[in-house]
Motif scaffolding. Structure first.
Motif, mmCIF file in Angstrom:
data_model
loop_
_atom_site.group_PDB
_atom_site.id
_atom_site.type_symbol
_atom_site.label_atom_id
_atom_site.label_comp_id
_atom_site.label_asym_id
_atom_site.label_seq_id
_atom_site.Cartn_x
_atom_site.Cartn_y
_atom_site.Cartn_z
ATOM 1 N N VAL A 220 0.802 -1.223 0.000
ATOM 2 C CA VAL A 220 0.000 0.000 0.000
ATOM 3 C C VAL A 220 0.832 1.269 0.000
ATOM 4 O O VAL A 220 0.362 2.320 -0.459
ATOM 5 N N LEU A 221 2.050 1.224 0.507
ATOM 6 C CA LEU A 221 2.810 2.446 0.702
ATOM 7 C C LEU A 221 3.048 3.206 -0.602
ATOM 8 O O LEU A 221 2.928 4.427 -0.654
ATOM 9 N N GLY A 222 3.352 2.480 -1.678
ATOM 10 C CA GLY A 222 3.635 3.144 -2.939
ATOM 11 C C GLY A 222 2.420 3.743 -3.620
ATOM 12 O O GLY A 222 2.563 4.585 -4.514
ATOM 13 N N SER A 223 1.203 3.333 -3.213
ATOM 14 C CA SER A 223 -0.005 3.836 -3.869
ATOM 15 C C SER A 223 -0.504 5.144 -3.262
ATOM 16 O O SER A 223 -1.422 5.767 -3.814
ATOM 17 N N PHE A 224 0.070 5.563 -2.141
ATOM 18 C CA PHE A 224 -0.400 6.799 -1.511
ATOM 19 C C PHE A 224 -0.113 8.021 -2.369
ATOM 20 O O PHE A 224 -0.936 8.924 -2.478
ATOM 21 N N ALA A 225 1.057 8.066 -2.975
ATOM 22 C CA ALA A 225 1.509 9.290 -3.633
ATOM 23 C C ALA A 225 0.581 9.705 -4.768
ATOM 24 O O ALA A 225 0.192 10.872 -4.872
ATOM 25 N N VAL A 226 0.217 8.771 -5.643
ATOM 26 C CA VAL A 226 -0.573 9.110 -6.829
ATOM 27 C C VAL A 226 -1.933 9.670 -6.426
ATOM 28 O O VAL A 226 -2.361 10.742 -6.891
ATOM 29 N N ILE A 227 -2.640 8.966 -5.554
ATOM 30 C CA ILE A 227 -3.989 9.395 -5.172
ATOM 31 C C ILE A 227 -3.930 10.685 -4.358
ATOM 32 O O ILE A 227 -4.758 11.591 -4.536
ATOM 33 N N THR A 228 -2.940 10.799 -3.463
ATOM 34 C CA THR A 228 -2.823 12.008 -2.646
ATOM 35 C C THR A 228 -2.564 13.237 -3.509
ATOM 36 O O THR A 228 -3.231 14.272 -3.357
ATOM 37 N N MET A 229 -1.607 13.138 -4.428
ATOM 38 C CA MET A 229 -1.277 14.295 -5.260
ATOM 39 C C MET A 229 -2.393 14.603 -6.254
ATOM 40 O O MET A 229 -2.638 15.774 -6.568
ATOM 41 N N LEU A 230 -3.079 13.581 -6.749
ATOM 42 C CA LEU A 230 -4.220 13.813 -7.635
ATOM 43 C C LEU A 230 -5.321 14.555 -6.900
ATOM 44 O O LEU A 230 -5.917 15.512 -7.430
ATOM 45 N N THR A 231 -5.604 14.137 -5.667
ATOM 46 C CA THR A 231 -6.631 14.814 -4.865
ATOM 47 C C THR A 231 -6.238 16.254 -4.576
ATOM 48 O O THR A 231 -7.045 17.185 -4.704
ATOM 49 N N LYS A 232 -4.991 16.452 -4.189
ATOM 50 C CA LYS A 232 -4.527 17.802 -3.881
ATOM 51 C C LYS A 232 -4.640 18.726 -5.100
ATOM 52 O O LYS A 232 -5.179 19.845 -5.004
ATOM 53 N N ASN A 233 -4.152 18.264 -6.251
ATOM 54 C CA ASN A 233 -4.180 19.111 -7.449
ATOM 55 C C ASN A 233 -5.601 19.392 -7.913
ATOM 56 O O ASN A 233 -5.909 20.500 -8.386
ATOM 57 N N ALA A 234 -6.493 18.386 -7.790
ATOM 58 C CA ALA A 234 -7.885 18.595 -8.184
ATOM 59 C C ALA A 234 -8.545 19.644 -7.292
ATOM 60 O O ALA A 234 -9.286 20.518 -7.779
ATOM 61 N N PHE A 235 -8.288 19.589 -5.993
ATOM 62 C CA PHE A 235 -8.882 20.571 -5.081
ATOM 63 C C PHE A 235 -8.288 21.954 -5.303
ATOM 64 O O PHE A 235 -9.011 22.961 -5.261
ATOM 65 N N LEU A 236 -6.979 22.014 -5.535
ATOM 66 C CA LEU A 236 -6.365 23.317 -5.780
ATOM 67 C C LEU A 236 -6.940 23.968 -7.031
ATOM 68 O O LEU A 236 -7.187 25.189 -7.069
ATOM 69 N N GLU A 237 -7.156 23.167 -8.066
ATOM 70 C CA GLU A 237 -7.718 23.712 -9.314
ATOM 71 C C GLU A 237 -9.110 24.269 -9.092
ATOM 72 O O GLU A 237 -9.462 25.337 -9.621
ATOM 73 N N GLU A 238 -9.922 23.576 -8.297
ATOM 74 C CA GLU A 238 -11.281 24.048 -8.040
ATOM 75 C C GLU A 238 -11.289 25.259 -7.108
ATOM 76 O O GLU A 238 -12.082 26.189 -7.287
ATOM 77 N N ILE A 239 -10.426 25.239 -6.107
ATOM 78 C CA ILE A 239 -10.395 26.333 -5.133
ATOM 79 C C ILE A 239 -10.090 27.673 -5.806
ATOM 80 O O ILE A 239 -10.579 28.730 -5.391
ATOM 81 N N ARG A 240 -9.290 27.652 -6.878
ATOM 82 C CA ARG A 240 -8.883 28.881 -7.556
ATOM 83 C C ARG A 240 -9.892 29.355 -8.602
ATOM 84 O O ARG A 240 -9.655 30.373 -9.259
ATOM 85 N N LYS A 241 -10.998 28.654 -8.769
ATOM 86 C CA LYS A 241 -11.963 29.039 -9.799
ATOM 87 C C LYS A 241 -12.865 30.171 -9.300
ATOM 88 O O LYS A 241 -12.989 30.431 -8.100
ATOM 89 N N GLN A 242 -13.535 30.823 -10.273
ATOM 90 C CA GLN A 242 -14.302 32.028 -9.989
ATOM 91 C C GLN A 242 -15.483 31.754 -9.061
ATOM 92 O O GLN A 242 -15.803 32.582 -8.197
ATOM 93 N N TYR A 243 -16.146 30.607 -9.201
ATOM 94 C CA TYR A 243 -17.343 30.358 -8.391
ATOM 95 C C TYR A 243 -16.994 30.243 -6.903
ATOM 96 O O TYR A 243 -17.819 30.542 -6.033
ATOM 97 N N VAL A 244 -15.774 29.796 -6.600
ATOM 98 C CA VAL A 244 -15.342 29.721 -5.200
ATOM 99 C C VAL A 244 -15.127 31.133 -4.650
ATOM 100 O O VAL A 244 -15.525 31.446 -3.513
ATOM 101 N N LEU A 245 -14.505 32.002 -5.442
ATOM 102 C CA LEU A 245 -14.321 33.400 -5.019
ATOM 103 C C LEU A 245 -15.662 34.082 -4.802
ATOM 104 O O LEU A 245 -15.834 34.864 -3.857
ATOM 105 N N THR A 246 -16.625 33.761 -5.674
ATOM 106 C CA THR A 246 -17.968 34.345 -5.535
ATOM 107 C C THR A 246 -18.638 33.871 -4.254
ATOM 108 O O THR A 246 -19.274 34.648 -3.536
ATOM 109 N N ALA A 247 -18.507 32.564 -3.959
ATOM 110 C CA ALA A 247 -19.112 32.022 -2.739
ATOM 111 C C ALA A 247 -18.490 32.642 -1.496
ATOM 112 O O ALA A 247 -19.193 32.961 -0.524
#
Length: 346
Positions: A220-247
């Motif tokens: 399991v140890l080697g599988s953490f990196a891919v899912i963790t970084m994918l989740t982080k990048n997906a959230f960062l991309e959404e957090i920076r979008k206009q609808y979040v600033l509006t909310a």
């Protein structure tokens, strides 16, 4: 939608045929097949299964074995018929979901898969659930704290874990915790103890978890990196979008913005990968992990089948896993529409 599904199902047929045909053709040119192995045994030159490659390289014809015996051996394994006829018979059997019978185990391929599957399920499901249960919350926390010391430290930890091969970590765990040079807190092999049947229900659970700890940790140890970084990048991309600033401008709290607005959109690329990851957990066995911890799963079955030239097992499992993979890919694509109605099939 139904037209799209029908088209994808029809495209599976040539894909499956192409995979089987390519593998079948390659097999025809691989030395050391079952006929050569049987002839070698009759000559007393080799009786084991591990030296199949060496036998193939050293085979020099019948060398004294009666021609009638050789023909009988060919009939026994079905090699007395032309290759195209054997391929057609194999496809007819696969259409009935008859995967054939192993040359060396003398069992149906279905039975072999069912025998080995519990080990692969144990490793795969634990790896799947632990990876997602740890990586998704960790990825969200990293996105919220992007650029902080916590983000940098956790990135270093997961990337180091990703860089360490599972079998290397497994060796280290055995040396440290399974009676190597330090302590013996965990067993060396198998998923259960020999007296497992005599244990109580709670004793069986504890014994199983005791045996599965080291193999799952190594997997399991080697599988953490891919899912963790994918989740982080997906959230960062959404957090920076206009609808979040509006909310945020409307006065919504940070927690409400994160979980009500960002969470669903950010999880789209992760949720759509659930079907393939979940199904893959049943069949994605690691040969090195199974060998290292003496676990008899699908990984070892596939390796031994290739070494022994057990063609029914090789082709039968290839057909089964390819079919499951194609269906799972279709389900993953359909999940995009379920998660995000904006996605259109055309």
């Amino acid at each position: 939608m139904w037209a799209y599904i029908l088209k994808r199902l029809l495209l599976m047929v040539p894909t499956l045929l192409g995979v089987l045909l390519l593998t079948f053709v390659v097999i025809q040119f691989v030395p050391g097949g079952p006929v050569e192995q049987m002839v070698a045994q009759l000559q007393g030159r080799d009786t084991g299964g591990e030296g199949a490659v060496a036998r193939g390289a050293g085979y020099r014809g019948r060398q004294g074995v009666d021609a009638a015996q050789v023909e009988e051996i060919k009939r026994l394994y079905g090699f007395d018929k032309p290759a195209h006829e054997r391929f057609a018979q194999m496809l007819g059997a696969y259409a009935r979901f008859d995967l054939g019978k192993s040359f060396f185990h003398h069992k149906d391929v279905w039975e072999l898969v069912k025998e080995k599957l519990p080990v692969s399920i144990s490793l795969g499901l634990w790896t799947f659930f632990l990876s997602y249960l740890i990586s998704i919350p960790l990825g969200i926390a990293k996105a919220v704290r992007a650029g902080s010391r916590f983000d940098a430290l956790t990135s270093l930890v997961v990337l180091v874990g990703y860089a360490i091969p599972g079998f290397v970590l497994g060796v280290a765990l055995l040396v440290l915790f399974a009676g190597g040079s330090f302590v013996q807190w965990f067993p060396l092999r198998d998923l259960t103890s020999p007296n497992w049947e005599q244990l109580s229900l709670w004793g069986k659970v504890v014994d199983y978890l005791w045996h599965i700890t080291l193999p799952v940790t190594a997997s399991v140890l080697g599988s953490f990196a891919v899912i963790t970084m994918l989740t982080k990048n997906a959230f960062l991309e959404e957090i920076r979008k206009q609808y979040v600033l509006t909310a945020r401008a409307k006065g919504l709290g940070e927690r409400k913005v994160l979980w009500k607005h960002v969470f669903r959109n950010a999880l789209i690329p992760i949720v759509t990968g659930f079907p393939s990851a979940f199904i893959g957990a049943f069949f994605a066995s690691s040969l090195l992990i199974e060998t290292l911890f003496s676990l008899d799963g699908l990984g070892r079955l596939g390796y031994e089948s290739v070494i022994r030239r057990d063609y029914p097992v090789v082709l039968g499992t290839l057909y089964l896993f390819t079919l499951i993979g194609l269906v799972t890919k279709l389900i993953s694509d359909l999940c995009y529409v379920w998660v995000d109605p904006r996605v259109k099939f055309d």
